[in-house]
Enzyme design. Structure first.
Site, PDB file in Angstrom:
ATOM      1  N   LYS A 154      -5.723   3.578   1.545  1.00 22.55           N
ATOM      2  CA  LYS A 154      -7.084   3.625   2.082  1.00 22.55           C
ATOM      3  C   LYS A 154      -7.659   5.042   2.079  1.00 22.55           C
ATOM      4  CE  LYS A 154      -6.635  -0.753   2.539  1.00 22.55           C
ATOM      5  NZ  LYS A 154      -5.198  -0.996   2.495  1.00 22.55           N
TER       6      LYS A 154
ATOM      7  N   TYR B  79      -0.103 -13.974   5.282  1.00 22.72           N
ATOM      8  CA  TYR B  79      -0.351 -12.553   5.504  1.00 22.72           C
ATOM      9  C   TYR B  79       0.486 -12.023   6.676  1.00 22.72           C
ATOM     10  CZ  TYR B  79      -2.645  -8.211   6.717  1.00 22.72           C
ATOM     11  OH  TYR B  79      -2.887  -6.894   7.016  1.00 22.72           O
TER      12      TYR B  79
ATOM     13  N   TYR C  63       2.663  -5.402   2.769  1.00 23.95           N
ATOM     14  CA  TYR C  63       2.054  -5.151   1.457  1.00 23.95           C
ATOM     15  C   TYR C  63       3.081  -4.681   0.406  1.00 23.95           C
ATOM     16  CZ  TYR C  63      -2.461  -5.188   3.916  1.00 23.95           C
ATOM     17  OH  TYR C  63      -3.550  -5.537   4.659  1.00 23.95           O
TER      18      TYR C  63
HETATM   19  C1  LIG Z   1      -4.652  -2.369   2.267  1.00 27.27           C
HETATM   20  C2  LIG Z   1      -3.321  -2.248   1.661  1.00 27.27           C
HETATM   21  C3  LIG Z   1      -3.023  -2.837   0.410  1.00 27.27           C
HETATM   22  C4  LIG Z   1      -3.976  -3.702  -0.333  1.00 27.27           C
HETATM   23  O1  LIG Z   1      -5.044  -3.004  -0.927  1.00 27.27           O
HETATM   24  P1  LIG Z   1      -6.436  -3.734  -1.074  1.00 27.27           P
HETATM   25  O2  LIG Z   1      -7.328  -2.699  -1.624  1.00 27.27           O
HETATM   26  O3  LIG Z   1      -6.809  -4.183   0.305  1.00 27.27           O
HETATM   27  O4  LIG Z   1      -6.265  -4.895  -1.986  1.00 27.27           O
HETATM   28  C5  LIG Z   1      -1.771  -2.625  -0.126  1.00 27.27           C
HETATM   29  N1  LIG Z   1      -0.844  -1.912   0.528  1.00 27.27           N
HETATM   30  C6  LIG Z   1      -1.080  -1.354   1.727  1.00 27.27           C
HETATM   31  C7  LIG Z   1       0.018  -0.603   2.383  1.00 27.27           C
HETATM   32  C8  LIG Z   1      -2.319  -1.501   2.339  1.00 27.27           C
HETATM   33  O5  LIG Z   1      -2.535  -0.949   3.539  1.00 27.27           O
END
Ligand SMILES: *Cc1c(COP(=O)(O)O)cnc(C)c1O
Length: 335
Positions: A49, A263, A289
């Site tokens: 992010k 999720y 993730y």
């Molecule tokens: C938000 C996030 C993702 C996914 O990315 P997107 O742009 O939301 O598809 C992947 N890994 C981590 C650790 C994240 O925080």
């Protein structure tokens, strides 16, 4: 693609390292695995992010905003990085957290990202699941605006066309590093959730004509709706960049086989991937993730989906702060 056309602040320690995963490559017997360390973007324990926020905060400041408003799951990495970016730029930060993950352990509501959100001085409000959280965040912005504040509303995950510019930038960085190091990547793999990361990468790789296929590993929903959502944002990013040719749907590929129960719920494979990267490479993944994305990569390798002489780049998107909210869930891999 001239990204300096767009307002931007510097938040990340860029470029992030590009490293070979020698031990994991040996253990799995090929293909050649590399990792792009976007877990090391430097802001508040790092993560994907940060790149998006460089352009989002740039845009917010260009609009004279005084408050960042965004939303995410309780253990949102996006919320944590937004709170830190706001602190750094003297902005207030208000975050809507959705109780999206069922049956969590005690630490989930207090530790990890939540603890850091509070440390950065963000104000938090909690919502039960099922609402359209982007709409809820916009309502909060309207309320703040009517009270005289200047809110800037960031959609979940920072996945607007502006935010996705951060991953156009990452695509350019990868192409530069690959050229400098003389590595020919045959494929890029990345976790895909709110879509901004994959969309920006696809637009950046297409725009620079690098011809590297990108495979997203879904963390939230099945492949078909994910591919449609990613492509929708790709079209908007391409438009923002002024790309001449349109980017066809076939450029957006996602695999939905590793979402498992939903999720924020790690599978056995997710935990195995977290454990393997920790013990073989000294690298921290996360249960929501990057652990799922790596579980997908490992499983697809074991199923023989790639040739041994292929070179695959895994984009590490961060998330390790959430590990502390999953201590009990990870009991089977702790010793
Ligand atoms: C938000 C996030 C993702 C996914 O990315 P997107 O742009 O939301 O598809 C992947 N890994 C981590 C650790 C994240 O925080």
């Amino acid at each position: 693609m001239l990204l300096s056309r767009f307002p931007r602040v510097r938040l990340g320690h860029l470029p992030t390292p590009l490293e070979p995963l020698e031990n994991l490559t040996r253990t799995l017997g090929g293909p050649q695995l590399w990792i792009k360390r976007d877990d090391c973007t430097g802001l508040a324990t790092g993560g994907n992010k940060t790149r998006k926020l460089e352009f989002l905060v740039g845009d917010a400041l260009a609009q004279s905003a005084d408050t960042l408003v965004t939303q995410g799951a309780v253990q949102s990495n996006h919320a944590r990085q937004t709170a830190a970016a706001a602190a750094r730029h003297g902005l207030k930060c208000h975050i809507l957290l959705e109780r999206r993950v069922p049956d969590t352990e005690q630490a989930y509501d207090r530790s990890g990202n939540v603890l850091l959100d509070k440390l950065f001085g963000a104000t938090l409000e909690y919502h039960d699941p099922g609402l359209d959280m982007n709409t809820e965040a916009e309502l909060v912005c309207e309320r703040l605006h009517s009270k005289g504040a200047k809110p800037y509303c960031i959609p979940g995950g920072g996945s607007s066309p502006v935010g996705a510019l951060g991953y156009v930038n990452c695509a350019l960085e990868i192409v530069n590093q690959a050229n400098e190091r003389s590595v020919k990547f045959d494929r890029i793999m990345v976790g895909t959730g709110s879509t901004g990361t994959q969309s920006g990468l696809v637009a950046g790789i297409e725009g620079s004509n690098a011809q590297i296929p990108i495979l997203g590993i879904c963390v939230r929903q099945p492949a078909a709706p994910q591919e449609a959502a990613v492509h929708q944002l790709v079209v908007r990013v391409a438009e923002k960049l002024g790309l001449q040719a349109s980017i066809p749907k076939e450029r957006v590929k996602a695999n939905g086989d590793y979402v498992w129960a939903g999720y924020g719920i790690p599978s056995e494979g997710t935990l195995e991937a977290i454990s393997m990267l920790a013990r073989e490479e000294g690298i921290l993944l996360d249960p929501v993730y990057s652990g799922k994305a790596m579980a997908g990569l490992i499983d697809l390798i074991r199923k023989g989906k790639f040739t041994k002489d292929e070179t695959i780049l895994f984009l590490h998107t961060g998330g390790s702060a959430a590990l502390f909210a999953y201590e009990e869930t990870m009991a089977s891999i702790l010793r």
